[in-house]
Enzyme design. Structure first.
Site, mmCIF file in Angstrom:
data_model
loop_
_atom_site.group_PDB
_atom_site.id
_atom_site.type_symbol
_atom_site.label_atom_id
_atom_site.label_comp_id
_atom_site.label_asym_id
_atom_site.label_seq_id
_atom_site.Cartn_x
_atom_site.Cartn_y
_atom_site.Cartn_z
ATOM 1 N N SER A 5 0.817 -1.209 0.000
ATOM 2 C CA SER A 5 0.000 0.000 0.000
ATOM 3 C C SER A 5 0.851 1.259 0.000
ATOM 4 O O SER A 5 1.775 1.399 0.810
ATOM 5 C CB SER A 5 -0.923 0.009 1.220
ATOM 6 O OG SER A 5 -1.643 1.221 1.295
ATOM 7 N N ASP A 6 0.521 2.153 -0.891
ATOM 8 C CA ASP A 6 1.132 3.471 -0.903
ATOM 9 C C ASP A 6 0.771 4.182 0.400
ATOM 10 O O ASP A 6 -0.339 4.019 0.908
ATOM 11 C CB ASP A 6 0.582 4.249 -2.109
ATOM 12 C CG ASP A 6 1.360 5.509 -2.385
ATOM 13 O OD1 ASP A 6 2.581 5.498 -2.185
ATOM 14 O OD2 ASP A 6 0.750 6.511 -2.787
ATOM 15 N N LYS A 7 1.697 4.933 0.969
ATOM 16 C CA LYS A 7 1.416 5.625 2.234
ATOM 17 C C LYS A 7 0.566 6.865 2.023
ATOM 18 O O LYS A 7 -0.521 7.002 2.582
ATOM 19 C CB LYS A 7 2.727 6.011 2.938
ATOM 20 C CG LYS A 7 2.505 6.773 4.255
ATOM 21 C CD LYS A 7 3.805 7.108 4.936
ATOM 22 C CE LYS A 7 4.481 8.323 4.318
ATOM 23 N NZ LYS A 7 3.797 9.587 4.649
#
Length: 874
Positions: A330-332
């Site tokens: 997951s992208d932050k």
């Protein structure tokens, strides 16, 4: 007007022949503008409307199949051929009743299949419409965002990093840009295009930002097509292939048994045509006629449900892939965090004031780009009127290579200077004073990172390339409110969330700790050469990591590749143009809200709303869809085995056809028609990723199929030996039993536990009840068969229900034998309270001081309160 000249008609000039197209690619810009009757100020909206009406939309018209021909296609293929052969044989032996009934059922099946496919196609088309590319077009001197299909020749468009170019255009004034034409030419490296150069529809802007004038649209473009965001909905996934293999297995089994029947019939001297007709119809009953329709309807229904949750599926098979995802990278920013940056107190060097650092950073920003960092910096300027006293002569937007923005600025005194902002390491590297200030800057970066702040370096130059580092701006992106609860929910579902961010390790660790992800964060630069296979140690480190910091696009691809090679089904989120390869590589690529056109084009699922919650919701829905498909596969195998073995044994052992050809076709089509409603059924998803277990499915189906054969022969014995019924009445009795028991089977296969453990959807039980009422009326009043009356019909219903209850217990026993490691069937599952604890902890956190130690205290207090409430409720 110039548009009226023969060679000056925009669109026609570009597409009338190859020579004119080449002319417009190389024609001097003043002449091109004259031919197109346009200027760098663009067109008026009224003129654009005229041209849209004249030259049509900027799209390639899809070749649509004639609806009549599509309907007729349902009469062409292996399955229709066998039904049609049965119709012809019925006519040859002059069984006219069979002839007309089977013909009617063939037409009815074609109508149902055609309508369901038409509905599924409409659903997919609606989803595609939601993903239509928008363009930035100057109309009436203002920038607007119409659909790309509304772009016309003469329009001035702005193309930015990650944009898919909507039409053939010539670049206007600005800096050179890099264009990726790999989708069109196969060239993997971007090409550099300067002002005046031609760019083509479907290519992607990899670096820079510039305006361009459209000279050809739609079918008149150089390549004759626009970029296609949505891939074909007909892609066959792993699960679909598995289900289709089941179909092949059933067909092979049916053919083998039919050949056996034919051989025995010929040996006995039975009528060849009558036997052949019956065998063909038996094949029809064995073949999963409704399987393609059930697949497409279930997928389309699932896609519509996900669309309601703001997740648009661009490839229907991605729904099945998502069900098996066990690792989500997951992208932050924007997914785990709010993507709403807050500006902290600046760090400055050489006695420069903090407000001055913010001002210079704001001059290196551009509000109209709607970039979150730019907006946060501009919002930090105390007096916005101060910005009006400066003139930005030239602006260089951010790109992944340089990792900074630059601007050439003229002050109120007429003097020109340069400003830049970007990653601190990048700004330090370009600054002349880096040597003397580097220790202080690195200490400030670490201090900011320890508090969860990102750092933005700022530099100023009075002369070109004589940069001086002036300070840093701390930016804080707070975690999403329910991110911690959502992550806990993902863990409960057996999905490992791995955070992927370009931020420093300290920031990543702080964010991960706050979210409850764990603090085992790897520096992506230490992952090894992405072009080579990872060593066992590196692969183990990647598998065990809670997240990755200082990640570049090539690192994402490498991470996914390593995880896939070690047996993981990987989901990946991304938003940038350079995320596209990783999104394509992942088993399920997810473009987050606000993603570039290139990222959306590469992804399987596009999110229209921010946050991780919608991804987890999509996973839950995909697992429900998988369960529905699993139920249908088990039902279809069970019923086919039941009918095939019962019919074959009855013919071979008793030399008796227990049902007629017409009865078999009616059973097959009535039951398959109602089973479409399984696409809407209530199911419980598993707390672990789904994996296709063919061994278990075949084992349970075989057990239920054999039990069904025993039940069928039990009724046959009662009818002939106990009640002394004639063969005609026994045939009707067996018809009703096979029909009713067949549909009761779906209530057994749809649950792992007892059939009452999950309430069926209303549409499913109503569809089953409706078709079986029809089947009962046919048997009672003897439509196309000998009537048996209400008394015997009630007896058959009672017999079928009793056997369904017995078969349900047989199913539970079969699961214990064939899947002993499965969840105990009658034991209440322990409730996972982590999501509730996380939500309660967040409420406490909001009410108190936002200190780090306080967050831990909130969590423990919320845990105690939630556990106490749960015990009280129990």
């Amino acid at each position: 007007m110039a548009m009226g000249m023969q060679s000056g008609k925009p669109g026609i000039a570009a597409g009338s022949n190859a020579e004119s197209n080449d002319n417009l690619k190389t024609l001097p810009m003043p002449e091109l503008q004259k031919k197109l009757a346009s200027s760098p100020q663009g067109l008026s909206q009224a003129e654009a409307n005229k041209r849209l009406a004249q030259y049509g939309p900027n799209e390639i018209s899809e070749k649509k199949t004639n609806e009549i021909l599509k309907f007729l296609s349902y009469f062409w293929g292996p399955i229709p051929w066998m039904i049609e052969a049965a119709i012809i044989l019925s006519g040859l032996v002059q069984h006219w009743l069979d002839f007309f009934i089977i013909l009617l059922l063939l037409i009815s099946n074609a109508l149902v299949g055609f309508w369901e496919e038409h509905q599924a196609g409409n659903a997919i088309a609606a989803l595609k419409a939601k993903l239509a590319i928008n363009a930035r077009v100057k109309r009436d001197g203002k920038w607007t965002n119409p659909k790309a299909s509304e772009v016309v020749p003469g329009d001035v468009i702005r193309i930015r990093l990650g944009d898919i170019i909507p039409a053939d255009a010539r670049l206007l004034d600005g800096d050179p840009v890099e264009i990726d034409q790999s989708a069109l030419t196969g060239e993997s490296l971007p090409v550099t295009c300067s002002p005046g150069g031609a760019v083509f529809s479907g290519s992607i802007l990899r670096q820079g930002e510039i305006d361009a004038m459209v000279y050809a649209t739609g079918t008149h473009t150089y390549f004759g097509k626009t970029a296609q965001l949505v891939q074909s909905a007909q892609t066959t996934s792993h699960f679909q292939r598995a289900v289709l293999k089941i179909g092949d297995y059933l067909i092979i089994l049916a053919v083998a048994l039919v050949v056996l029947i034919l051989v025995v019939a010929l040996f006995r001297g039975d009528k060849l045509l009558t036997t052949l007709e019956f065998c063909l119809v038996l094949l029809v009953a064995a073949i999963p006629v409704a399987m393609p329709t059930v697949l497409s309807v279930t997928m389309a229904v699932g896609a519509r449900l996900l669309a309601k949750k703001e997740a648009i599926v661009t490839r229907l098979s991605a729904i099945e892939e998502l069900a098996g995802v066990d690792v989500l990278c997951s992208d932050k920013t924007g997914t785990l965090t709010e993507n709403k940056l807050t500006l902290g107190d600046p760090f400055a060097v050489n006695n420069v004031g903090g407000d001055q650092v913010i001002l210079w950073a704001a001059l290196a920003s551009r509000a109209e780009d709607k970039d979150t960092i730019d907006l946060a910096v501009i919002g930090g300027v105390k007096d916005s009127d101060v910005l009006k006293s400066y003139q930005v002569v030239h602006f260089q937007p951010f790109d992944p290579v340089h990792k900074r923005t630059e601007a050439t600025v003229k002050g109120g005194d007429g003097k020109q200077f340069f400003v830049a902002k970007g990653a601190p390491q990048v700004i330090l590297q370009m600054s002349k004073n880096a040597g003397e200030i580097k220790p202080a800057v690195e200490k400030a970066i670490n201090d900011f990172a320890a508090r969860g702040f990102r750092s933005l370096g700022v530099a100023r130059a009075d002369e070109e390339n004589n940069w001086q580092f002036v300070g840093m701006l701390p930016l804080f992106d707070p975690p999403r409110e329910q991110a911690k609860a959502t992550i806990a929910s993902a863990v409960q579902m057996g999905v490992k969330i791995k955070m992927v961010t370009g931020d420093q390790i300290a920031i990543a660790q702080e964010t991960a700790r706050t979210l409850g992800l764990g603090t085992n964060i790897l520096d992506a630069s230490g992952l090894g050469d992405s072009n080579k296979d990872a060593s066992p140690e590196q692969a183990k480190a990647i598998e065990d990591a809670d997240g990755f910091a200082q990640v570049f696009p090539e690192h994402k691809f490498h991470i996914i590749d390593v995880l896939q090679k070690h047996g993981h089904i990987v989901g990946m989120t991304g938003d940038g143009v350079n995320d596209a390869p990783a999104l394509k590589k992942a088993d399920c690529g997810i473009a987050v809200s606000g993603a570039t056109d290139a990222a959306r084009a590469a992804a399987s699922i596009v999110l229209l709303t921010s946050g991780l919650t919608v991804i987890i919701d999509a996973m839950k829905e995909s697992r429900r869809i998988f369960q529905r498909m699993n139920s249908y596969a088990m039902y279809r195998i069970t019923e086919t085995l039941r009918v095939l073995f019962f019919m074959t044994l009855a013919i071979l052992v008793f030399n008796f056809y227990p049902v007629t050809a017409v009865m078999i076709v009616m059973i097959a089509l009535l039951n398959d028609g109602a089973i479409l409603s399984i696409a809407y059924d209530n199911v419980h998803y598993k707390d672990k990723p789904e994996a296709w277990n063919m061994r278990l499915v075949l084992a349970i189906s075989t057990v239920l199929g054999v039990a069904g054969v025993v039940a069928a022969f039990g009724l046959f014995y009662l009818g002939e030996r106990v009640f002394h019924m004639d063969r005609d009445h026994i045939q009707t009795l067996m018809y009703l039993k096979l029909s009713v028991a067949g549909h009761l089977t779906i209530f057994l296969t749809r649950t792992r536990g007892p059939f009452w453990s999950i309430r069926p959807a209303r549409i499913l039980w109503m569809a089953v009840l409706g078709t079986q009422i029809v089947a009962t009326l046919i048997a009672v009043f003897g439509l196309f068969m000998t009537p048996i009356g209400w008394k015997w019909a009630a007896f058959v219903w009672g017999y079928a229900i009793v056997w369904a209850l017995i078969n349900d217990r047989v199913k539970l026993l079969a699961y214990r034998i064939f899947d002993p490691n499965g969840v105990p069937l009658l034991v209440k599952k322990q409730r996972n309270l982590r999501p509730e604890i996380a939500a309660a902890a967040f409420e406490l956190y909001q009410q108190r001081v936002h200190g780090q130690s306080q967050q831990d205290q909130d969590w423990f207090e919320a845990e105690r309160e939630t556990q106490a409430a749960h015990k009280k409720a129990s």
